[in-house]
Structures are given as C-alpha cells and as structure tokens.
Design a protein around this motif. Structure first.
Motif, PDB file in Angstrom:
ATOM      1  N   ASN A 179      31.393  37.403  26.893  1.00  0.00           N
ATOM      2  CA  ASN A 179      31.199  38.838  27.342  1.00  0.00           C
ATOM      3  C   ASN A 179      30.839  39.527  25.120  1.00  0.00           C
ATOM      4  OD1 ASN A 179      32.499  38.881  29.177  1.00  0.00           O
ATOM      5  ND2 ASN A 179      34.572  37.997  28.763  1.00  0.00           N
TER       6      ASN A 179
ATOM      7  N   HIS B 299      33.976  43.367  27.084  1.00  0.00           N
ATOM      8  CA  HIS B 299      35.223  42.995  27.350  1.00  0.00           C
ATOM      9  C   HIS B 299      35.652  43.830  29.019  1.00  0.00           C
ATOM     10  CE1 HIS B 299      36.324  40.181  25.088  1.00  0.00           C
ATOM     11  NE2 HIS B 299      36.105  40.914  23.589  1.00  0.00           N
TER      12      HIS B 299
ATOM     13  N   GLY C  14      32.491  42.593  31.517  1.00  0.00           N
ATOM     14  CA  GLY C  14      33.151  41.361  32.083  1.00  0.00           C
ATOM     15  C   GLY C  14      34.251  41.872  32.697  1.00  0.00           C
ATOM     16  N   MET C  15      34.706  42.998  32.647  1.00  0.00           N
ATOM     17  CA  MET C  15      36.236  42.913  33.425  1.00  0.00           C
ATOM     18  C   MET C  15      35.025  43.859  35.381  1.00  0.00           C
ATOM     19  SD  MET C  15      39.757  44.837  32.778  1.00  0.00           S
ATOM     20  CE  MET C  15      39.055  46.872  33.506  1.00  0.00           C
TER      21      MET C  15
ATOM     22  N   LEU D 162      34.719  41.009  37.017  1.00  0.00           N
ATOM     23  CA  LEU D 162      36.078  40.335  37.481  1.00  0.00           C
ATOM     24  C   LEU D 162      35.793  40.779  38.585  1.00  0.00           C
ATOM     25  CD1 LEU D 162      38.338  38.457  37.626  1.00  0.00           C
ATOM     26  CD2 LEU D 162      39.482  40.120  36.192  1.00  0.00           C
TER      27      LEU D 162
ATOM     28  N   ALA E  41      42.226  34.091  31.506  1.00  0.00           N
ATOM     29  CA  ALA E  41      41.814  34.943  30.791  1.00  0.00           C
ATOM     30  C   ALA E  41      42.470  35.498  29.195  1.00  0.00           C
ATOM     31  CB  ALA E  41      42.574  36.470  31.437  1.00  0.00           C
ATOM     32  N   PHE E  42      43.193  34.259  29.271  1.00  0.00           N
ATOM     33  CA  PHE E  42      43.545  34.938  27.732  1.00  0.00           C
ATOM     34  C   PHE E  42      44.198  33.311  27.736  1.00  0.00           C
ATOM     35  CE2 PHE E  42      46.078  35.909  23.835  1.00  0.00           C
ATOM     36  CZ  PHE E  42      44.918  36.558  23.175  1.00  0.00           C
TER      37      PHE E  42
ATOM     38  N   LEU F 240      42.864  44.078  24.297  1.00  0.00           N
ATOM     39  CA  LEU F 240      42.629  43.074  25.604  1.00  0.00           C
ATOM     40  C   LEU F 240      43.572  43.012  26.209  1.00  0.00           C
ATOM     41  CD1 LEU F 240      40.692  39.369  23.969  1.00  0.00           C
ATOM     42  CD2 LEU F 240      40.550  41.023  25.726  1.00  0.00           C
TER      43      LEU F 240
ATOM     44  N   LEU G  57      43.592  45.542  28.832  1.00  0.00           N
ATOM     45  CA  LEU G  57      43.461  45.193  29.784  1.00  0.00           C
ATOM     46  C   LEU G  57      44.086  44.941  31.372  1.00  0.00           C
ATOM     47  CD1 LEU G  57      40.380  43.634  28.247  1.00  0.00           C
ATOM     48  CD2 LEU G  57      40.687  46.385  29.246  1.00  0.00           C
ATOM     49  N   PRO G  58      45.111  44.081  31.474  1.00  0.00           N
ATOM     50  CA  PRO G  58      45.734  43.697  32.483  1.00  0.00           C
ATOM     51  C   PRO G  58      46.595  45.376  33.265  1.00  0.00           C
ATOM     52  CG  PRO G  58      46.332  42.056  30.781  1.00  0.00           C
ATOM     53  CD  PRO G  58      45.821  43.183  30.244  1.00  0.00           C
TER      54      PRO G  58
ATOM     55  N   TYR H  52      43.543  46.908  34.531  1.00  0.00           N
ATOM     56  CA  TYR H  52      43.113  46.780  35.816  1.00  0.00           C
ATOM     57  C   TYR H  52      44.035  46.991  36.942  1.00  0.00           C
ATOM     58  CZ  TYR H  52      41.248  43.047  38.740  1.00  0.00           C
ATOM     59  OH  TYR H  52      40.833  42.618  40.324  1.00  0.00           O
ATOM     60  N   LEU H  53      44.853  46.853  36.116  1.00  0.00           N
ATOM     61  CA  LEU H  53      46.292  46.656  38.020  1.00  0.00           C
ATOM     62  C   LEU H  53      46.373  48.160  38.001  1.00  0.00           C
ATOM     63  CD1 LEU H  53      48.648  44.295  36.303  1.00  0.00           C
ATOM     64  CD2 LEU H  53      47.096  44.249  38.162  1.00  0.00           C
TER      65      LEU H  53
ATOM     66  N   VAL I  73      52.241  43.245  34.216  1.00  0.00           N
ATOM     67  CA  VAL I  73      51.718  41.807  34.884  1.00  0.00           C
ATOM     68  C   VAL I  73      53.159  41.774  36.350  1.00  0.00           C
ATOM     69  CG1 VAL I  73      50.990  39.417  34.800  1.00  0.00           C
ATOM     70  CG2 VAL I  73      49.631  41.290  33.616  1.00  0.00           C
TER      71      VAL I  73
ATOM     72  N   PHE J  66      46.713  33.985  37.221  1.00  0.00           N
ATOM     73  CA  PHE J  66      45.657  35.309  35.850  1.00  0.00           C
ATOM     74  C   PHE J  66      46.187  33.606  34.806  1.00  0.00           C
ATOM     75  CE2 PHE J  66      45.062  38.851  38.508  1.00  0.00           C
ATOM     76  CZ  PHE J  66      44.122  38.977  37.497  1.00  0.00           C
TER      77      PHE J  66
ATOM     78  N   LEU K  87      47.473  33.574  31.018  1.00  0.00           N
ATOM     79  CA  LEU K  87      47.643  34.315  30.327  1.00  0.00           C
ATOM     80  C   LEU K  87      48.394  34.189  28.634  1.00  0.00           C
ATOM     81  CD1 LEU K  87      48.610  37.932  31.974  1.00  0.00           C
ATOM     82  CD2 LEU K  87      46.348  37.238  30.911  1.00  0.00           C
TER      83      LEU K  87
HETATM   84  C1  V0D Z   1      38.914  40.873  28.717  1.00  0.00           C
HETATM   85  C2  V0D Z   1      36.652  39.265  31.239  1.00  0.00           C
HETATM   86  C3  V0D Z   1      41.484  41.406  33.881  1.00  0.00           C
HETATM   87  C4  V0D Z   1      37.052  38.546  30.239  1.00  0.00           C
HETATM   88  C5  V0D Z   1      37.510  40.374  32.176  1.00  0.00           C
HETATM   89  C6  V0D Z   1      44.702  39.708  28.616  1.00  0.00           C
HETATM   90  C7  V0D Z   1      37.912  39.074  29.167  1.00  0.00           C
HETATM   91  C8  V0D Z   1      37.985  41.640  31.721  1.00  0.00           C
HETATM   92  C9  V0D Z   1      43.017  41.103  33.646  1.00  0.00           C
HETATM   93  C10 V0D Z   1      44.068  41.256  34.014  1.00  0.00           C
HETATM   94  C11 V0D Z   1      40.744  40.569  30.921  1.00  0.00           C
HETATM   95  C12 V0D Z   1      44.778  40.277  33.399  1.00  0.00           C
HETATM   96  C13 V0D Z   1      46.187  40.200  34.326  1.00  0.00           C
HETATM   97  C14 V0D Z   1      46.408  40.606  35.395  1.00  0.00           C
HETATM   98  C15 V0D Z   1      45.008  41.742  36.077  1.00  0.00           C
HETATM   99  C16 V0D Z   1      44.241  42.098  35.450  1.00  0.00           C
HETATM  100  C17 V0D Z   1      41.871  41.072  31.922  1.00  0.00           C
HETATM  101  C18 V0D Z   1      42.620  39.717  29.693  1.00  0.00           C
HETATM  102  C19 V0D Z   1      41.396  39.861  29.512  1.00  0.00           C
HETATM  103  C20 V0D Z   1      43.365  39.227  28.748  1.00  0.00           C
HETATM  104  F1  V0D Z   1      47.398  40.290  36.128  1.00  0.00           F
HETATM  105  N1  V0D Z   1      40.868  41.519  32.367  1.00  0.00           N
HETATM  106  N2  V0D Z   1      40.710  41.202  32.480  1.00  0.00           N
HETATM  107  N3  V0D Z   1      43.458  39.912  31.055  1.00  0.00           N
HETATM  108  N4  V0D Z   1      39.168  40.728  30.257  1.00  0.00           N
END
Ligand code: V0D
Length: 256
Positions: free
Chosen positions: A35, A50, A53-54, A57, A76-77, A92, A95-96, A99-100, A131, A148, A150
């Motif tokens: 990313n 990032h 990248g999401m 995903l 993810a991490f 970062l 992002l969870p 995203y959620l 989460v 995930f 993490l």
């Molecule tokens: C950044 C590309 C979703 C990779 C995807 C904390 C790098 C976007 C989550 C996510 C990240 C994690 C847990 C969950 C739901 C969503 C996520 C991280 C990074 C690291 F329950 N994208 N995402 N978590 N990126």
C-alpha cells in the motif's frame, strides 16, 4: 470485434469460467502488502495507499463471498508494524472502526462471521471496542468467516500455545504424551478454523513474515508483483486457478 471479449471486464469472466466451483480453496490467507509503495509511485502520502488498500479489501471480500469462499484470514497488522512512525500507526488503528462503521451492516446482511486473532490487548481502546462489537454482532452468523490478524505474530502464537500446555501439564490436567498435532492445533488462536489452503502475497515479497507458521505447513503460496491496492478479482481468480492446477498435478501425492 472478437478482441473486445478479451478486454477489460471480459478477462475475469474468462477466468471465472475456468474455475472449478467444487474445488475452491476453503480458506484463503492474504498479506495485504504494497500500500505504501502504491502511494509513493503516485506521489501520494502513505495513508492514501492504506485507504486505497481498504477499498481493495472490500472488493476482495465481496467477490470471495460471491464465489463461495468459506474463510479469509487477513494480515492487517503484524507485531512488527508498531515500529512504523507514530502517525502511521495511529492512522492504521482507526481503520478497523472506519471499515466496520461503513461495512458492518452489509456484512451482517451477508451472514458473515467476523473474528480476530493476535494480541488484541495492546490495541487502542476504541479500536478494540469496534472489533469486539463486530465479533459479538456476527457471532451467531453461519456464512463466510472474515478473520483479521491484528498485532499477530506466528511465533508468538506458537509460544502462547506452549505456555498454556506447560501450565496445564504442571497442574496435572494434561499428560505430555497426549500432545500430538491435533491437540497442539487446538491451543493456537486459529483453533476453530481449517488450515489455509492458499496464501496470497502481493507486492513482490517472497516471505511469510511471521504470519501463520504452524498452520501453513501444507498451504499453497501465490506470490505476485501486483501491489495490494491494485489487486482485483482477476488476480484473485488467477490465484485460485493456479491453486487448482497445482492441486490437480499433485493431487495423488499430497502431504508428502
Ligand atoms: C491498512 C489494507 C480493514 C492493509 C487494508 C489495524 C493496510 C486497509 C481493517 C479491519 C487496514 C480490521 C479489523 C476489523 C475490520 C477491519 C484494517 C488494519 C489495517 C490494521 F475487524 N482494513 N484495515 N485493519 N488497512
């Protein structure tokens, strides 16, 4: 005229037609890598990578759902990612939640189960809360599992299993002679999931970087130069087709 069928949208349909629906990988593990490099190539800040990248995903999840993939584990991490600059880690960790907030209703609608593995105790409170809420909200679903990773490390996972086994042995709850592969697997944080059939690692790295170590003993690896934000359904189908071709070739002599 004929060429049009091979352009753009046509390509993935061609690949899809070749996929054997009854021999899909049950569990796909993905290292969502590249990313930062994707952003740099475009003169954009790393966080733009990032975010992109999401989106990638989201696309992968919805396409995997359509295909009927049962489990996806997403790196993810990693435990090493804490060494990144503070501002990047902070970004970062939001992002969870982001995203959620956007995706959880649709995931619930699709009967998805959300799980997480790794040392979650070190995550910021609000990240952990989001989460945990998603895990609780989807606990009784029966569809695709989104797992995930993490703050996850494969060696740390093996060590916590060993520690728990030692403790139980010391307390007399366990006879060391009982420890076999099946029992050991139940002490890893992936205990409820089948081992991954396929690992996808984009971005031109050829390592597993302390991801699922024990669990990937027989996993097929798919590496590609594509950067994660550019990973699309064509790449996913190509990875699945390569997996199926290898399975066909080695079908009779697997696990040796
Ligand atoms: C950044 C590309 C979703 C990779 C995807 C904390 C790098 C976007 C989550 C996510 C990240 C994690 C847990 C969950 C739901 C969503 C996520 C991280 C990074 C690291 F329950 N994208 N995402 N978590 N990126």
């Amino acid at each position: 005229m004929v060429d049009q069928h091979n352009n753009g949208k046509g390509k993935w349909k061609q690949l899809l037609a070749q996929v054997q629906k009854n021999e899909l990988p049950r569990h796909i593990a993905v290292i969502m890598d590249g990313n930062g490099r994707w952003a740099k190539k475009r003169g954009l800040p790393r966080i733009a990578g990032h975010r992109s990248g999401m989106q990638s995903l989201k696309n992968m999840i919805s396409f995997s759902h359509e295909l009927g993939i049962q489990v996806i584990t997403l790196f993810a991490f990693s435990t090493e990612n804490w060494k990144r600059p503070r501002w990047e880690v902070d970004f970062l960790m939001r992002l969870p939640e982001e995203y959620l907030q956007k995706e959880l209703p649709a995931l619930i609608e699709k009967n998805t189960v959300i799980q997480a593995m790794g040392d979650l105790s070190q995550l910021p409170e609000s990240t952990l809360a989001a989460v945990e809420n998603a895990i609780t909200e989807t606990r009784h679903n029966t569809g695709m599992v989104l797992n995930f990773a993490l703050n996850y490390g494969g060696r740390a996972d093996i060590l916590q299993a060993v520690r728990n086994l030692c403790r139980e042995a010391k307390e007399g709850q366990l006879d060391c002679r009982e420890i076999d592969e099946a029992l050991f697997s139940r002490y890893l944080c992936s205990r409820d999931l089948p081992d991954p059939d396929l690992l996808i690692r984009p971005s031109g790295e050829f390592r597993i970087s302390n991801f699922l170590l024990w669990q990937m003993a027989y996993t097929e690896f798919w590496f590609s130069q594509v950067l994660w934000p550019d990973f699309d359904r064509e790449h996913l189908l190509q990875a699945i087709l390569d997996y199926q071709n290898r399975e066909r070739r080695f079908g009779g002599i697997k696990n040796t």
